[in-house]
Structure formats: C-alpha cells, structure tokens
Design a protein around this motif. Sequence first.
Motif, PDB file in Angstrom:
ATOM      1  N   TRP A  34       0.846  -1.185   0.000  1.00  0.00           N
ATOM      2  CA  TRP A  34       0.000   0.000   0.000  1.00  0.00           C
ATOM      3  C   TRP A  34       0.888   1.244   0.000  1.00  0.00           C
ATOM      4  O   TRP A  34       1.807   1.358   0.833  1.00  0.00           O
ATOM      5  CB  TRP A  34      -0.923   0.025   1.214  1.00  0.00           C
ATOM      6  N   TYR A  35       0.606   2.149  -0.945  1.00  0.00           N
ATOM      7  CA  TYR A  35       1.362   3.387  -1.079  1.00  0.00           C
ATOM      8  C   TYR A  35       0.431   4.575  -0.880  1.00  0.00           C
ATOM      9  O   TYR A  35      -0.776   4.501  -1.128  1.00  0.00           O
ATOM     10  CB  TYR A  35       1.993   3.502  -2.473  1.00  0.00           C
ATOM     11  N   THR A  44       4.968   7.021  -1.496  1.00  0.00           N
ATOM     12  CA  THR A  44       5.531   6.675  -0.195  1.00  0.00           C
ATOM     13  C   THR A  44       4.915   5.363   0.265  1.00  0.00           C
ATOM     14  O   THR A  44       3.682   5.246   0.335  1.00  0.00           O
ATOM     15  CB  THR A  44       5.236   7.772   0.841  1.00  0.00           C
ATOM     16  N   LEU A  45       5.753   4.413   0.591  1.00  0.00           N
ATOM     17  CA  LEU A  45       5.260   3.115   1.022  1.00  0.00           C
ATOM     18  C   LEU A  45       4.692   3.207   2.434  1.00  0.00           C
ATOM     19  O   LEU A  45       5.374   3.664   3.353  1.00  0.00           O
ATOM     20  CB  LEU A  45       6.389   2.085   0.982  1.00  0.00           C
ATOM     21  N   ILE A  46       3.440   2.781   2.579  1.00  0.00           N
ATOM     22  CA  ILE A  46       2.814   2.740   3.894  1.00  0.00           C
ATOM     23  C   ILE A  46       3.178   1.433   4.594  1.00  0.00           C
ATOM     24  O   ILE A  46       3.661   1.421   5.716  1.00  0.00           O
ATOM     25  CB  ILE A  46       1.284   2.858   3.783  1.00  0.00           C
ATOM     26  N   SER A  89      -5.176  12.474   0.188  1.00  0.00           N
ATOM     27  CA  SER A  89      -4.098  11.948  -0.639  1.00  0.00           C
ATOM     28  C   SER A  89      -4.680  10.917  -1.600  1.00  0.00           C
ATOM     29  O   SER A  89      -5.871  10.620  -1.563  1.00  0.00           O
ATOM     30  CB  SER A  89      -3.048  11.291   0.266  1.00  0.00           C
ATOM     31  N   ILE A  90      -3.818  10.381  -2.429  1.00  0.00           N
ATOM     32  CA  ILE A  90      -4.193   9.218  -3.245  1.00  0.00           C
ATOM     33  C   ILE A  90      -3.554   7.992  -2.610  1.00  0.00           C
ATOM     34  O   ILE A  90      -2.362   8.004  -2.288  1.00  0.00           O
ATOM     35  CB  ILE A  90      -3.718   9.377  -4.703  1.00  0.00           C
ATOM     36  N   TYR A  91      -4.353   6.958  -2.438  1.00  0.00           N
ATOM     37  CA  TYR A  91      -3.865   5.707  -1.863  1.00  0.00           C
ATOM     38  C   TYR A  91      -3.892   4.643  -2.962  1.00  0.00           C
ATOM     39  O   TYR A  91      -4.878   4.481  -3.671  1.00  0.00           O
ATOM     40  CB  TYR A  91      -4.725   5.293  -0.669  1.00  0.00           C
ATOM     41  N   PHE A 104      -0.166  -1.628 -10.348  1.00  0.00           N
ATOM     42  CA  PHE A 104      -0.900  -0.794  -9.424  1.00  0.00           C
ATOM     43  C   PHE A 104      -2.397  -0.829  -9.690  1.00  0.00           C
ATOM     44  O   PHE A 104      -2.833  -0.972 -10.844  1.00  0.00           O
ATOM     45  CB  PHE A 104      -0.445   0.663  -9.543  1.00  0.00           C
ATOM     46  N   GLY A 105      -3.158  -0.680  -8.609  1.00  0.00           N
ATOM     47  CA  GLY A 105      -4.566  -0.396  -8.755  1.00  0.00           C
ATOM     48  C   GLY A 105      -4.734   1.033  -9.256  1.00  0.00           C
ATOM     49  O   GLY A 105      -3.775   1.804  -9.315  1.00  0.00           O
ATOM     50  N   SER A 106      -5.960   1.381  -9.598  1.00  0.00           N
ATOM     51  CA  SER A 106      -6.212   2.699 -10.173  1.00  0.00           C
ATOM     52  C   SER A 106      -6.212   3.814  -9.131  1.00  0.00           C
ATOM     53  O   SER A 106      -6.259   4.984  -9.486  1.00  0.00           O
ATOM     54  CB  SER A 106      -7.537   2.697 -10.930  1.00  0.00           C
TER      55      SER A 106
END
Lengths: 113, 112
Positions: A34-35, A44-46, A89-91, A104-106
């Motif tokens: 998850w970013y 950024t990597l969560i 943000s965008i996740y 990646f997912g959308s």
Amino acid sequence: SAVISQKPSRDICQRGTSLTIQCQVDSQVTMMFWYRQQPGQSLTLIATANQGSEATYESGFVIDKFPISRPNLTFSTLTVSNMSPEDSSIYLCSVVVDAEKLFFGSGTQLSVL
Amino acid sequence: GQQVMQIPQYQHVQEGEDFTTYCNSSTTLSNIQWYKQRPGGHPVFLIQLVKSGEVKKQKRLTFQFGEAKKNSSLHITATQTTDVGTYFCAGPTWSGTYKYIFGTGTRLKVLA
C-alpha cells in the motif's frame, strides 16, 4: 500481468471518520503493498500487506492509524482511521508479478474535510 | 535510509525536442525499474534493467543502468504530447522485508 480492482475510486469524508479501501487482484500474488501519493509528490510506502499475519509498516505509519487486512492472496484492505485533512491523498495498492514488476490499482483519491 | 533522487524535478520541452531524466540511488540496486504516471492515472511499468551498464530501448525511449548499479537514466527522443506525465525510477530493497523505493520523479510537459 495482473488486473487490480481498487475501490472506491474517490471519496470525500468528514474528519474523525474512517474509510476502508479494498484491493482485489485477479490472481494469487505473494507481495502486496500500500502506497500513499500526495499531490505532486512521489509514492511513499505505507506498509507491506502480509497474508495471514500482521502488515509490516514503514517508519511514520502505524497500525492504529492504517490497519491493513490480507485474508488471502488475492485481497487486501487498508483503513484510514480517525481522518484529518492531512490524510487527503491518493492511496494505491500494488502487487508484484512477472519477476519483480509492480502493478498498481487505479488508486483511491481521498479528500478529508 | 535508502534514498532515490531524480533530476530534474520538472521539465518543459517543445514537441520534437529530446528529454532526459536521471535517477541516483544512495545504495547499490539489484535492478532498477521505470514507471510512467499519466496525469490522473496510476504508475505503469515501463522497463526493468538488471545488468551493470545495461542499455535497453523501447521505440523512442532509451534506458540505461549505470556501471555501479546506483544510477540510471531515461532518454526520450523527439518527444510527443503522448509522453506527458511523471516518470519514476524505482528499486527493490531489503531491510527486514522486501519492498520498492520510488524516486522523487520527473514531471514532463510537452508543448505542442
């Protein structure tokens, strides 16, 4: 390759509430991440979502704020808890396939008011 | 921790001009990957470089991996408006867990 379905695509939420983002992959994958991507910034990597065990979080991210589930090799959820405007943000969820390629997912565009 | 920097941060070019973005890692990479993110989209895998000094081409795009495996470049010849987007390099790393670190990105605008 992999087809990744991420939901919701966008949401507007009130501060103090929580949002759960879902990521469904069309095939079994070992590694899922998850970013977070803030406007105009890099990724950024969560955390790394581990199947059957607790996720591995990066520095600055904690389980209480970003709980992650990974019940099987095709599905994961990320919850953004007790949201504040700074969480806007965008996740993105991503998976590793085909010899270390990331798909990646959308993305989920989150706005917190 | 490991850092991956890219320069320039932004680049505006006239259509038909060439474009280059540079990627520098603070540590040696086993491989390096490049991704393109169109405005409003998600990152899409372009290519992976594995060998020291490797050069790969995809039509107008040329990718290079440095001899020390700490730097890479992406060169676009004769840019087109379809090249607009942000280009990221990314490298895998191991620090207790396997993960990918993304570069800071270069945003390309192409003026018609």
